[in-house]
Design an enzyme around this catalytic site. Structure first.
Site, PDB file in Angstrom:
ATOM      1  CG  ASP A 181       1.026  -0.465   2.715  1.00 13.00           C
ATOM      2  OD1 ASP A 181       1.562   0.218   2.608  1.00 13.00           O
ATOM      3  OD2 ASP A 181       0.000  -1.051   2.136  1.00 13.00           O
ATOM      4  CD1 TRP A 182       6.485   3.575   5.120  1.00  6.72           C
ATOM      5  CD2 TRP A 182       6.521   2.109   3.494  1.00  6.72           C
ATOM      6  NE1 TRP A 182       7.531   3.937   4.031  1.00  6.72           N
ATOM      7  CE2 TRP A 182       7.386   3.025   3.058  1.00  6.72           C
ATOM      8  CE3 TRP A 182       5.968   1.219   2.181  1.00  6.72           C
ATOM      9  CZ2 TRP A 182       8.307   2.689   1.659  1.00  6.72           C
ATOM     10  CZ3 TRP A 182       6.423   1.530   1.596  1.00  6.72           C
ATOM     11  CH2 TRP A 182       7.626   1.564   0.728  1.00  6.72           C
TER      12      TRP A 182
END
Length: 781
Positions: free
Chosen positions: A230-231
């Site tokens: 995930d970012w």
């Protein structure tokens, strides 16, 4: 997979490492001298969110126009695998037209608790339903040659402190609930990528968790794609790579590339592991880039009509006393409620879509054959009391035969990065319903919202139509159902409790600081309510129709249930038949029954069809930690067919021969689990179930803050730490006061961000050394 070893042999160590992280916010790195191109990844759980200008992860900056389909929470109510495949295909088509190689979705986490802020982005509380729907959506997306990225692997069950929280969950619940939907997707649709979650699972960050990754994802399920963070979800880059996390997003400004290089040189990381990771990334790059060479032009109006159809098939008619719906076109209709004019049609955060067009119910109903006598706003959207608006609504209602009342959760109530505070609608909306019910008998509530809510007014109204979040065409779907042009066929993919206190995880949700303990184990959603026989507002699988259906002629073979469904009403309609498995003589604690199959069937009036639902041995299995595998107990099982988990129409029994493997569940040691009395589970019993003693649930107030700590922990420090904490809270409060709830909620993303992520998220503008200095300043307090 094509062998890329020859290409890999031409790379320097630094070039190999460079492919393990993004080149910017949305793109991978290229290596021009070797003709290795960059590819784009972007958000897309229910529509394409490709940002044309400044990039961010929270939907703050506008994206290019795209079709906003209903989110997963809405689509799940359709129970329609073909619809999910088609929606996926259309979203993937739009992504391919924009040269996007990886669409980040669908969201696949299980709805453990109705207050989880991102429930609108997930399908269901049930892993079988979630997995089957998601598998078809992934198949649709990838039919365009691009990659889907089911997320968030795994156990991302709350938004509060999601980047550092340790989700403490026993192996049975982990495998039977939180991983099972991912298993269906991996095995049935073979996604090219999967996105890991921010959180820890049983003490290890998800993207470094060798049990989740090496043992299960790559080992048991034979996953052939790549895992992307995930970012900003990277903690220790080398540990992540060893566990099988090939791609870190977004760019770290070269910081983690250098860490990989140094780890290989020091012998900490075997270069063979790096080479395998590079090969997987190259496969993704070249396979998806090739599919983008020829793409189709988008017919935006066609996609809008498909969005309307998706919403139609997903609306749920919860209540219809005296057949108040469909509406009588001769009666005088009053339309009340802010959501009629300004629709709530999607969630907030990274899934925020810029729709190509947007319907609103007020305009459509005014243009319809209905005798609409007027509209009043009725209440302030964000909860502020306004007597004038309420009085105007009451005066209009007095003139009407039927009141259409549009209520819902506003944009500030559910969003990425923050959990809901309760299951309630705003007080001013509930007050308006109560006042209207004193003067009017014919009230139809049209609800908007992406998660379960309490409805203290349920007995005071005759009709409740739940649109969930209908996407850009949701208002058209609402009009069609209200007028009777479409027969509602949606059924709830989650349970609606009477009150939040009834929820199995209510005493434990959310984990406030260091850990989130899943003491309820396997008993979430209907698995809890049905087992303890606790009344609910609306059960799992519930949904009404404008016609009636009869079931009959049930037959069971070794791997199939067949039965007939007949439409005995006057309108054509669709029924969703559901198959449940009930163990009759289990020696292991289990839910009373579990969903194991479903079928959606269209029937004309007086038409009857035979329905067949397949099952296999896995339908009777539980996960047995003693053998680290699924196990089946020999004995009798009931197979139940019904219109909801409470509305069972047909029952028959089947004898199953199992493996009868020894299990670790002694009734004397797990008394509360055998009784499903999970609100009373103590430390000892929970720790026995886990097989270990977890870390304390609260932070150590006295310890010095480090890179894995957050601004939120600064509240316990003096000086700079406390000052920064209160400054962030002040910014959030002022944004709420300024009428910007989405931005206010996104402030919590900053509040809960570990200090280690700041250099990466700022692309090195704030260096690691600068963060170190600031931490020293905080720790002086």
């Amino acid at each position: 997979m094509i062998n890329y070893q020859e290409l890999i042999n031409k790379m320097t160590l630094e070039e190999k490492a460079s492919l393990m992280s993004g080149g910017n916010f949305w793109n991978t790195k290229s290596i021009e001298r070797l003709d290795i191109p960059s590819i784009m990844l972007t958000d897309g759980p229910h529509g394409l969110r490709k940002q044309g200008g400044k990039a961010d992860h929270l939907g703050l900056n506008k994206s290019l126009p795209a079709t906003c389909f209903p989110p997963a929470a809405t689509l799940a109510n359709s129970w329609d695998v073909d619809l999910l495949h088609e929606v996926g295909r259309l979203i993937g088509k739009e992504a391919a037209a924009e040269k996007v190689s990886v669409l980040l979705g669908p969201g696949l986490n299980i709805k453990r608790n109705p207050l989880a802020g991102r429930n609108f982005e997930y399908f269901s509380e049930d892993p079988f339903l979630s997995g089957k729907l998601a598998a078809n959506m992934v198949g649709g997306i990838q039919s365009n040659g691009i990659a889907a990225s089911p997320k968030h692997y795994a156990v991302n069950s709350q938004e509060h402190m999601r980047m550092t929280i340790d989700e403490v969950v026993d192996e049975r619940a982990l495998r039977e609930l939180y991983l099972e939907a991912f298993r269906y997707v991996v095995e049935e649709s073979k996604p090219k990528t999967i996105m890991s979650s921010y959180n820890k699972v049983n003490g290890e960050f998800a993207n470094e968790n060798t049990h989740l990754m090496n043992d299960i994802l790559y080992g048991e399920w034979d996953f052939e794609g790549i895992l992307v963070t995930d970012w900003g979800g990277n903690n220790d880059r080398v540990k992540g790579l060893i566990a099988g996390n090939q791609l870190e997003m977004p760019s770290s400004g070269g910081i983690t590339d250098q860490e990989i290089v140094e780890a290989v040189k020091s012998g900490e990381l075997a270069e063979e592991i790096l080479d395998e990771s590079v090969a997987r990334v190259l496969a993704l790059v070249f396979e998806t880039r090739k599919s983008l060479e020829q793409t189709e032009e988008i017919d935006w109006e066609e996609h809008h009509q498909k969005a309307i159809e998706a919403a139609r098939r997903s609306l749920v008619l919860l209540k219809n006393d005296e057949n108040i719906l469909p509406l009588d076109k001769q009666q005088k209709i009053a339309i009340i409620g802010d959501f009629a004019k300004t629709p709530r049609y999607q969630g907030a955060g990274s899934s925020l879509i810029n729709p190509t067009k947007l319907d609103n119910a007020l305009e459509l109903l005014n243009e319809s054959p209905l005798n609409v006598i007027g509209y009043e706003q009725g209440f302030k959207r964000y909860g502020k009391k306004n007597a004038e608006l309420e009085n105007k609504a009451l005066r209009l209602a007095e003139k009407a035969d039927t009141v259409l009342l549009f209520l819902g959760l506003d944009e500030g109530s559910e969003a990425e990065g923050i959990d809901r505070k309760d299951m309630k609608l705003r007080d001013n909306q509930v007050s308006l319903v109560n006042e209207l019910s004193l003067i009017h008998d014919n009230i139809v509530v049209v609800l908007s919202g992406g998660a379960a809510i309490e409805m203290p007014f349920v007995k005071e109204v005759k009709g409740i139509l739940h649109s969930y979040l209908g996407g850009q065409g949701g208002a058209s779907a609402i009009r069609d159902v209200l007028l009777g042009d479409c027969n509602p066929s949606g059924k709830l993919a989650e349970t609606y409790p009477i009150a939040y206190e009834d929820v199995s995880s209510a005493p434990y949700f959310p984990g406030l600081e260091a850990t989130a303990e899943h003491r309820e184990s396997i008993y979430i959603g209907y698995r809890y309510f049905d087992t303890v026989n606790l009344p609910v507002l609306f059960p799992f699988g519930h949904g009404l129709s404008y016609t009636k259906f009869e079931y009959g002629n049930m037959h069971i073979t070794d791997n199939q249930v067949s039965f007939t469904v007949k439409n005995v009403g006057n309108a054509a309609g669709e029924e969703i038949a559901q198959l449940y498995m009930k163990p009759l003589s289990s020696n292991v604690f289990r839910a009373n029954k579990e969903l194991k199959g479903f079928a959606k069937v269209h029937l004309e009036p007086d038409e009857e069809k035979q329905v067949k639902i397949d099952f296999d041995n896995h339908a009777f299995a539980y996960f047995n930690p003693s053998i680290n595998d699924w196990s089946v107990e020999s004995g009798k099982y009931e197979l139940q067919v019904g219109s909801s988990i409470e509305d069972i129409r047909l029952i028959d029994r089947i004898d199953i021969e199992g493996d009868d493997a020894a299990h670790p569940f002694d009734k004397n040691l797990f008394e509360h689990y055998y009784e499903a009395n999970v609100h009373q589970v103590g430390d000892g019993e929970f720790h026995r179930l886990l097989g270990y003693t977890p870390t304390p649930p609260l932070w150590d107030r006295k310890k010095k803050l480090g890179f894995n700590d957050t601004i939120a922990q600064g509240r316990y420090k003096k000086g700079a730490g406390k000052w920064l904490y209160h400054l962030v809270l002040l910014v959030q409060k002022n944004l709420f006061l300024a009428g910007q709830p989405l931005k206010a909620n996104n402030v919590m993303f900053v509040m809960n961000m570990p200090f280690r992520q700041i250099p990466g998220f700022t692309q090195g503008k704030i260096s690691r050394k600068m963060v170190e200095r600031f931490l020293k300043l905080i720790n002086l307090g």
